[in-house]
Design a protein around this motif. Structure first.
Motif, PDB file in Angstrom:
ATOM      1  N   ALA A   1       5.479  -1.959  60.298  1.00 58.04           N
ATOM      2  CA  ALA A   1       5.434  -2.348  61.709  1.00 58.04           C
ATOM      3  C   ALA A   1       4.019  -2.706  62.102  1.00 58.04           C
ATOM      4  CB  ALA A   1       5.947  -1.200  62.571  1.00 58.04           C
ATOM      5  N   GLY A   2       3.879  -3.249  63.279  1.00 59.27           N
ATOM      6  CA  GLY A   2       2.583  -3.669  63.777  1.00 59.27           C
ATOM      7  C   GLY A   2       2.461  -5.166  63.669  1.00 59.27           C
TER       8      GLY A   2
ATOM      9  N   PRO B   1      -1.567   3.950  64.880  1.00 57.09           N
ATOM     10  CA  PRO B   1      -2.171   4.287  63.588  1.00 57.09           C
ATOM     11  C   PRO B   1      -1.558   3.527  62.423  1.00 57.09           C
ATOM     12  CG  PRO B   1      -0.494   5.895  64.101  1.00 57.09           C
ATOM     13  CD  PRO B   1      -0.505   4.889  65.240  1.00 57.09           C
ATOM     14  N   LEU B   2      -0.900   2.410  62.696  1.00 55.11           N
ATOM     15  CA  LEU B   2      -0.189   1.681  61.647  1.00 55.11           C
ATOM     16  C   LEU B   2      -1.080   0.690  60.894  1.00 55.11           C
ATOM     17  CD1 LEU B   2       3.148   1.001  63.546  1.00 55.11           C
ATOM     18  CD2 LEU B   2       2.609   2.836  61.956  1.00 55.11           C
ATOM     19  N   CYS B   3      -2.336   1.004  60.736  1.00 63.30           N
ATOM     20  CA  CYS B   3      -3.271   0.115  60.055  1.00 63.30           C
ATOM     21  C   CYS B   3      -3.487   0.562  58.608  1.00 63.30           C
ATOM     22  CB  CYS B   3      -4.608   0.123  60.784  1.00 63.30           C
ATOM     23  SG  CYS B   3      -4.497  -0.448  62.484  1.00 63.30           S
ATOM     24  N   GLY B   4      -3.780  -0.400  57.741  1.00 60.18           N
ATOM     25  CA  GLY B   4      -4.094  -0.090  56.357  1.00 60.18           C
ATOM     26  C   GLY B   4      -5.503   0.465  56.228  1.00 60.18           C
ATOM     27  N   ILE B   5      -5.648   1.491  55.403  1.00 52.97           N
ATOM     28  CA  ILE B   5      -6.954   2.125  55.188  1.00 52.97           C
ATOM     29  C   ILE B   5      -7.134   2.355  53.693  1.00 52.97           C
ATOM     30  CG2 ILE B   5      -8.378   4.170  55.617  1.00 52.97           C
ATOM     31  CD1 ILE B   5      -6.758   4.567  58.217  1.00 52.97           C
TER      32      ILE B   5
ATOM     33  N   ARG C   1      -0.503  -2.295  52.725  1.00 55.56           N
ATOM     34  CA  ARG C   1       0.431  -2.509  53.830  1.00 55.56           C
ATOM     35  C   ARG C   1       0.021  -1.710  55.062  1.00 55.56           C
ATOM     36  NH1 ARG C   1       3.691  -5.824  51.693  1.00 55.56           N
ATOM     37  NH2 ARG C   1       4.503  -5.640  49.604  1.00 55.56           N
ATOM     38  N   ASP C   2       0.513  -2.143  56.211  1.00 54.28           N
ATOM     39  CA  ASP C   2       0.271  -1.387  57.433  1.00 54.28           C
ATOM     40  C   ASP C   2       0.787   0.033  57.250  1.00 54.28           C
ATOM     41  OD1 ASP C   2      -0.901  -3.504  58.685  1.00 54.28           O
ATOM     42  OD2 ASP C   2       0.840  -4.051  59.884  1.00 54.28           O
ATOM     43  N   ASN C   3       0.057   0.978  57.760  1.00 51.02           N
ATOM     44  CA  ASN C   3       0.362   2.403  57.682  1.00 51.02           C
ATOM     45  C   ASN C   3       0.221   2.952  56.263  1.00 51.02           C
ATOM     46  OD1 ASN C   3       0.932   4.820  59.020  1.00 51.02           O
ATOM     47  ND2 ASN C   3       3.081   4.723  58.491  1.00 51.02           N
TER      48      ASN C   3
END
Length: 127
Positions: free
Chosen positions: A35-36, A45-49, A116-118
Motif C-alpha cells: 500500500a501507499g 510507516p509504509l515506506c521501504g527502509i 517494497r513499501d513497508n
C-alpha cells in the motif's frame, strides 16, 4: 457494557477499517504490491527502509526510486540506515560475485534489488 458505549466502539472500529481499506485500495497500490504511493511519496510507516548491518565489511548502495536507475543513489556505511538520506528507499545494489543476506531471511543475487513499501531490510553484502 452499555449499548451506547458498544455502538461507539463499533463505530470507531468501522471507521478505522474504512481508512485502512482506502489506503490499501488498488488506486493506491504500487506496481510491485504494497500500500501507499509509488516512488518517493510513500505514506509512513509504509515506506521501504534498508539498513547496512553493523558487521558488514562492504558499503551498501541504495536508490530512492524503482527502477533504481531513475533514482538518486546514496551509500550506507556499516550500521547506517537509509532514513539518513531518504524517506522511502526502493532499491539496493548487490555487486557482481556477491550476495546480500537479509537479517530476517532471504538471499539476494547481483544487480538492483527491489525494496517494497513497508519492507524493512537489514542487509549484509558477502563476496
Amino acid at each position: 457494557m452499555s449499548q451506547r458505549r458498544f455502538r461507539s466502539g463499533l463505530f470507531a472500529v468501522g471507521a478505522t477499517l474504512s481508512i485502512l481499506a482506502v489506503q490499501a485500495s488498488p488506486a493506491n497500490a504500487v506496481a510491485g504490491g504494497g500500500a501507499g504511493t509509488f516512488g518517493k511519496d510513500c505514506t509512513l510507516p509504509l515506506c521501504g527502509i534498508a539498513t547496512n548491518d553493523h558487521g558488514s565489511e562492504r558499503k551498501l548502495v541504495i536508490s530512492d526510486n524503482w527502477p533504481a536507475e531513475q533514482g538518486t543513489k546514496k551509500v550506507l556505511a556499516a550500521g547506517e540506515t537509509s532514513r539518513k538520506h531518504f524517506k522511502d528507499t526502493d532499491a539496493f545494489w548487490v555487486p557482481t560475485g556477491c550476495k546480500a543476506m537479509a537479517f530476517r531471511g532471504g538471499t539476494y543475487g547481483p544487480g538492483w534489488q527491489r525494496i517494497r513499501d513497508n519492507q524493512h531490510l537489514t542487509l549484509r553484502i558477502d563476496c
